[in-house]
Write an enzyme that holds these catalytic residues in place. Structure first.
Site, PDB file in Angstrom:
ATOM      1  N   ASP A   1     -12.923  -5.024  -8.732  1.00 44.02           N
ATOM      2  CA  ASP A   1     -11.991  -5.494  -7.710  1.00 44.02           C
ATOM      3  C   ASP A   1     -12.548  -5.155  -6.327  1.00 44.02           C
ATOM      4  O   ASP A   1     -12.755  -3.987  -6.004  1.00 44.02           O
ATOM      5  CB  ASP A   1     -10.634  -4.814  -7.929  1.00 44.02           C
ATOM      6  CG  ASP A   1      -9.572  -5.278  -6.948  1.00 44.02           C
ATOM      7  OD1 ASP A   1      -9.893  -6.062  -6.037  1.00 44.02           O
ATOM      8  OD2 ASP A   1      -8.408  -4.859  -7.094  1.00 44.02           O
TER       9      ASP A   1
ATOM     10  N   ASP B   1     -11.181 -12.172  -5.643  1.00 47.84           N
ATOM     11  CA  ASP B   1     -11.784 -10.867  -5.365  1.00 47.84           C
ATOM     12  C   ASP B   1     -11.891  -9.955  -6.581  1.00 47.84           C
ATOM     13  O   ASP B   1     -12.178  -8.768  -6.438  1.00 47.84           O
ATOM     14  CB  ASP B   1     -11.004 -10.151  -4.256  1.00 47.84           C
ATOM     15  CG  ASP B   1      -9.548  -9.913  -4.624  1.00 47.84           C
ATOM     16  OD1 ASP B   1      -9.115 -10.378  -5.702  1.00 47.84           O
ATOM     17  OD2 ASP B   1      -8.839  -9.262  -3.832  1.00 47.84           O
ATOM     18  N   GLU B   2     -11.700 -10.470  -7.782  1.00 45.41           N
ATOM     19  CA  GLU B   2     -11.836  -9.614  -8.958  1.00 45.41           C
ATOM     20  C   GLU B   2     -12.211 -10.429 -10.194  1.00 45.41           C
ATOM     21  O   GLU B   2     -11.917 -11.612 -10.298  1.00 45.41           O
ATOM     22  CB  GLU B   2     -10.566  -8.801  -9.209  1.00 45.41           C
ATOM     23  CG  GLU B   2      -9.314  -9.611  -9.382  1.00 45.41           C
ATOM     24  CD  GLU B   2      -8.069  -8.735  -9.471  1.00 45.41           C
ATOM     25  OE1 GLU B   2      -8.150  -7.623 -10.032  1.00 45.41           O
ATOM     26  OE2 GLU B   2      -7.005  -9.165  -8.987  1.00 45.41           O
TER      27      GLU B   2
END
Length: 400
Positions: free
Chosen positions: A12, A109-110
């Protein structure tokens, strides 16, 4: 439970939007960075904030710029640059795939990684996690929190336990001590509505959910009740699927606007930008689609979703935008403010079904789209875009 090999990672990127700007401008490191709409408008809202802003000043996503400036008068307020966020996300995914092909993106974002087959090449899962964090930090300039577990669920829970720049292992044996004391809302997949339903049953912690009679949960929530009970005990059998996007029924994108947009003219700019982005993603996936859908949300969080099926399959922004614009004018009053806009294309089929029209219009447009795609692949998303994106209503390329 039996101990296991914690070979599933969830990586993350910390405070992603704000971290991108700090990576591009080292002078912003250590300062409270707030990604938000224009400071001059009282309707601007906070889209993201660095940890310096979150922890030092209590800045939260969704608050108005006026509120944020009151809490953090010396903060660095930056307009959103969604094209940059997509570019940085792509760079991070490339690094992940250097370690394993088993990468499943979860959001911009992850992503999850399955590294069980990488020991001979890259070392233990813990070694992979450390090297992954190091490469992203050195090559992209962003810190990450990585969770390791025997399943996607436990890896996700582990990643949430230490932010920013964390590295946490959560095995089955750790569940009673580390997971069960947490509020039930922190269990992956539980939102405010489910939290309220569980509270009515006297369930406030993950441990209370794990110990609750599963029969009662099933009677109350159906099959979801059994899944909740399993998750509270750390049980999750879903594999890391690098092809999860291959079977999607639609491709879309939505954006929370930096301020309230009023009037069709402003909203149409965002629809056009989203149509361009969706069309590009559809082409990259090798698809065509027929059903265009829009989603709109006003400042009071009232939501509208409408769709329109085209007479032909398409992967062009013009077709998607025309349908989206039609839906906007038909179903959304011009006086009503908009805070979130989404566009998607569904009814996807392989691009091999494309049919030529009598005058070669489809093939001419396809050649133009391919040329633009090649430019963006080589030089980045900003190398070519609509001029209207540079107006005050543009959001993807810094117009706002």
């Amino acid at each position: 439970m039996v101990s296991s090999d914690c070979s599933i990672l969830l990586c993350d990127a910390n405070s992603f939007f704000a971290s991108v700007h700090q990576a591009l401008d080292p002078g912003l490191r250590g300062r409270p960075v707030i990604v938000a709409g224009r400071e001059a408008t009282r309707h601007g809202i906070v889209l993201a904030a660095s940890y310096e802003a979150k922890l030092g000043y209590g800045i939260k996503t969704g608050m108005t710029v006026r509120e944020a400036r009151g809490l953090c008068p010396h903060g660095v307020f930056i307009p959103p640059r969604h094209d940059l966020y997509i570019e940085f996300s792509t760079r991070i995914l490339r690094i992940m795939r250097d370690f394993t092909p088993l990468v499943e993106p979860f959001s911009i974002d992850e992503a999850w990684l399955d590294v069980r087959g990488c020991r001979d090449l890259h070392g233990s899962p813990l070694t992979v996690a450390r090297r992954l964090k190091q490469r992203i930090r050195e090559e992209v300039g962003i810190t990450t929190s990585v969770g390791l577990g025997p399943s996607k669920l436990l890896a996700k829970m582990a990643a949430e336990m230490q932010k920013p720049d964390g590295l946490t292992v959560l095995d089955y044996a750790d569940v009673p001590g580390k997971m069960w004391p947490l509020p039930v809302r922190e269990l992956f997949g539980i939102g405010p509505r489910m939290e309220a339903h569980l509270a009515k049953l006297g369930i406030h912690t993950i441990g209370e959910l794990a110990g609750f009679p599963v029969e009662v949960l099933i009677k109350r929530f159906g099959v979801v009740g059994r899944i909740l009970h399993q998750c509270a005990r750390g049980i999750d059998y879903s594999p890391v699927d690098p092809h999860s996007l291959d079977t999607v029924k639609s491709i879309g994108h939505q954006i929370t606007l930096p301020r309230d947009y009023r009037g069709y003219e402003e909203i149409e700019v965002v629809l056009l930008e989203l149509a361009e982005l969706v069309a590009r993603r559809v082409r990259l996936g090798g698809y065509l689609g027929r059903t265009v859908a829009i989603s709109l949300k006003d400042p009071e969080f009232h939501w509208l979703g409408r769709s329109r099926t085209l007479p032909h399959y398409t992967d062009t922004a013009g077709d998607i935008y025309a349908a989206a614009r039609h839906l906007l004018h038909r179903h959304w009053p011009e006086w009503r403010a908009v805070r979130l806009v989404g566009v998607s294309l569904a009814g996807l089929v392989p691009a091999t079904v494309r049919q030529e029209d009598l005058f070669g219009r489809v093939e001419r447009q396809a050649r133009l789209d391919r040329a633009c795609d090649q430019l963006k692949n080589r030089y980045g998303e900003r190398v070519i875009h609509r001029a209207v994106s540079l107006t005050g209503a543009g959001v993807l390329y810094g117009g706002s």
